[in-house]
Design a protein around this motif. Structure first.
Motif, mmCIF file in Angstrom:
data_model
loop_
_atom_site.group_PDB
_atom_site.id
_atom_site.type_symbol
_atom_site.label_atom_id
_atom_site.label_comp_id
_atom_site.label_asym_id
_atom_site.label_seq_id
_atom_site.Cartn_x
_atom_site.Cartn_y
_atom_site.Cartn_z
ATOM 1 N N THR A 12 0.835 -1.206 0.000
ATOM 2 C CA THR A 12 0.000 0.000 0.000
ATOM 3 C C THR A 12 0.870 1.255 0.000
ATOM 4 O OG1 THR A 12 -1.749 -1.170 1.173
ATOM 5 C CG2 THR A 12 -1.818 1.236 1.229
ATOM 6 N N LEU A 13 1.885 1.279 0.834
ATOM 7 C CA LEU A 13 2.784 2.437 0.860
ATOM 8 C C LEU A 13 3.511 2.599 -0.468
ATOM 9 C CD1 LEU A 13 4.285 2.199 4.451
ATOM 10 C CD2 LEU A 13 2.664 3.878 3.586
ATOM 11 N N TYR A 14 3.953 1.485 -1.050
ATOM 12 C CA TYR A 14 4.629 1.538 -2.352
ATOM 13 C C TYR A 14 3.712 2.153 -3.409
ATOM 14 C CZ TYR A 14 6.756 0.036 -6.701
ATOM 15 O OH TYR A 14 7.302 0.021 -7.945
ATOM 16 N N LEU A 15 2.450 1.692 -3.456
ATOM 17 C CA LEU A 15 1.524 2.206 -4.457
ATOM 18 C C LEU A 15 1.150 3.668 -4.196
ATOM 19 C CD1 LEU A 15 -0.739 -0.916 -5.008
ATOM 20 C CD2 LEU A 15 1.044 -0.024 -6.499
ATOM 21 N N MET A 16 1.104 4.066 -2.932
ATOM 22 C CA MET A 16 0.848 5.480 -2.626
ATOM 23 C C MET A 16 2.014 6.351 -3.080
ATOM 24 S SD MET A 16 -1.013 5.160 1.083
ATOM 25 C CE MET A 16 -1.062 6.908 1.367
ATOM 26 N N VAL A 17 3.228 5.901 -2.835
ATOM 27 C CA VAL A 17 4.406 6.652 -3.288
ATOM 28 C C VAL A 17 4.444 6.693 -4.810
ATOM 29 C CG1 VAL A 17 6.937 6.585 -3.363
ATOM 30 C CG2 VAL A 17 5.749 6.250 -1.203
ATOM 31 N N PHE A 18 4.124 5.570 -5.452
ATOM 32 C CA PHE A 18 4.084 5.523 -6.911
ATOM 33 C C PHE A 18 3.067 6.525 -7.457
ATOM 34 C CE2 PHE A 18 2.109 3.662 -10.739
ATOM 35 C CZ PHE A 18 3.186 3.760 -11.598
ATOM 36 N N SER A 19 1.887 6.574 -6.844
ATOM 37 C CA SER A 19 0.853 7.516 -7.289
ATOM 38 C C SER A 19 1.295 8.957 -7.091
ATOM 39 C CB SER A 19 -0.450 7.273 -6.526
ATOM 40 O OG SER A 19 -0.929 5.986 -6.778
ATOM 41 N N LEU A 20 1.933 9.241 -5.968
ATOM 42 C CA LEU A 20 2.408 10.603 -5.715
ATOM 43 C C LEU A 20 3.499 11.008 -6.705
ATOM 44 C CD1 LEU A 20 2.500 10.635 -1.817
ATOM 45 C CD2 LEU A 20 0.940 11.884 -3.313
ATOM 46 N N ILE A 21 4.393 10.075 -7.023
ATOM 47 C CA ILE A 21 5.450 10.371 -7.992
ATOM 48 C C ILE A 21 4.841 10.652 -9.362
ATOM 49 C CG2 ILE A 21 7.363 9.330 -9.280
ATOM 50 C CD1 ILE A 21 8.242 8.013 -6.679
ATOM 51 N N CYS A 22 3.844 9.853 -9.745
ATOM 52 C CA CYS A 22 3.183 10.078 -11.038
ATOM 53 C C CYS A 22 2.449 11.413 -11.063
ATOM 54 C CB CYS A 22 2.196 8.952 -11.330
ATOM 55 S SG CYS A 22 2.975 7.392 -11.721
ATOM 56 N N ALA A 23 1.745 11.734 -9.987
ATOM 57 C CA ALA A 23 0.971 12.973 -9.947
ATOM 58 C C ALA A 23 1.872 14.196 -9.895
ATOM 59 C CB ALA A 23 0.033 12.955 -8.746
ATOM 60 N N TYR B 162 9.800 1.886 -14.526
ATOM 61 C CA TYR B 162 10.381 0.808 -13.721
ATOM 62 C C TYR B 162 9.519 0.495 -12.501
ATOM 63 C CZ TYR B 162 14.402 1.809 -16.631
ATOM 64 O OH TYR B 162 15.209 2.012 -17.707
ATOM 65 N N LEU B 163 9.018 1.534 -11.865
ATOM 66 C CA LEU B 163 8.131 1.331 -10.724
ATOM 67 C C LEU B 163 6.839 0.648 -11.168
ATOM 68 C CD1 LEU B 163 8.598 4.750 -8.896
ATOM 69 C CD2 LEU B 163 9.576 2.551 -8.264
ATOM 70 N N PHE B 164 6.359 1.018 -12.364
ATOM 71 C CA PHE B 164 5.145 0.421 -12.895
ATOM 72 C C PHE B 164 5.352 -1.068 -13.187
ATOM 73 C CE2 PHE B 164 2.326 -0.673 -16.471
ATOM 74 C CZ PHE B 164 1.111 -0.377 -15.883
ATOM 75 N N ILE B 165 6.510 -1.430 -13.707
ATOM 76 C CA ILE B 165 6.805 -2.825 -14.027
ATOM 77 C C ILE B 165 6.922 -3.665 -12.758
ATOM 78 C CG2 ILE B 165 8.599 -4.344 -14.967
ATOM 79 C CD1 ILE B 165 9.047 -2.170 -17.121
ATOM 80 N N ILE B 166 7.440 -3.080 -11.703
ATOM 81 C CA ILE B 166 7.621 -3.806 -10.440
ATOM 82 C C ILE B 166 6.298 -4.033 -9.715
ATOM 83 C CG2 ILE B 166 8.640 -3.606 -8.130
ATOM 84 C CD1 ILE B 166 10.964 -2.130 -9.431
ATOM 85 N N SER B 167 5.334 -3.123 -9.856
ATOM 86 C CA SER B 167 4.108 -3.172 -9.055
ATOM 87 C C SER B 167 3.292 -4.456 -9.202
ATOM 88 C CB SER B 167 3.244 -1.942 -9.311
ATOM 89 O OG SER B 167 2.871 -1.862 -10.660
ATOM 90 N N MET C 142 2.194 -6.970 -6.066
ATOM 91 C CA MET C 142 0.813 -7.355 -5.789
ATOM 92 C C MET C 142 0.680 -8.884 -5.712
ATOM 93 S SD MET C 142 -0.990 -4.646 -5.420
ATOM 94 C CE MET C 142 -2.665 -5.123 -5.693
ATOM 95 N N ILE C 143 1.317 -9.585 -6.640
ATOM 96 C CA ILE C 143 1.262 -11.048 -6.628
ATOM 97 C C ILE C 143 1.930 -11.598 -5.369
ATOM 98 C CG2 ILE C 143 2.143 -13.114 -7.787
ATOM 99 C CD1 ILE C 143 1.684 -11.551 -10.442
ATOM 100 N N ALA C 144 3.050 -11.014 -4.985
ATOM 101 C CA ALA C 144 3.735 -11.459 -3.764
ATOM 102 C C ALA C 144 2.871 -11.201 -2.537
ATOM 103 C CB ALA C 144 5.076 -10.745 -3.636
ATOM 104 N N MET C 145 2.162 -10.073 -2.521
ATOM 105 C CA MET C 145 1.291 -9.763 -1.392
ATOM 106 C C MET C 145 0.150 -10.780 -1.308
ATOM 107 S SD MET C 145 -1.066 -6.420 -0.624
ATOM 108 C CE MET C 145 -2.116 -6.767 -2.010
#
Length: 78
Positions: free
Chosen positions: A11-22, A32-37, A41-44
């Motif tokens: 959740t924190l990773y995706l929030m940081v990703f969204s903030l970086i995009c915005a 790269y962050l998009f490819i990792i996400s 999610m699968i690991a979670m």
């Protein structure tokens, strides 16, 4: 406990990703962050499904399914 850490971490990773995009900061890192996400999610999901910190009793032979957290009279309403 492992599943809670996984959920909070992703959740924190995706929030940081969204903030970086915005914000448009570190634009070269976004792909790269998009490819990792998806892998995160699968690991979670894998961690949550394999979490065995709570033990649940097996259902009896006369039961097909059940809600173990509900009382018998509450199950009839479902």
């Amino acid at each position: 406990m492992k599943s809670m850490v996984a959920v909070i971490g992703v959740t924190l990773y995706l929030m940081v990703f969204s903030l970086i995009c915005a914000a448009g900061v570190a634009i070269k890192m976004i792909p790269y962050l998009f490819i990792i996400s998806p892998f995160l999610m699968i690991a979670m999901v894998w961690t949550i499904l394999k979490d065995d910190t709570k033990s649940y009793p097996e259902l009896g032979t006369d039961k097909e399914w059940g809600y173990l957290d509900k009382q018998n009279n509450q199950r009839e309403q479902i």
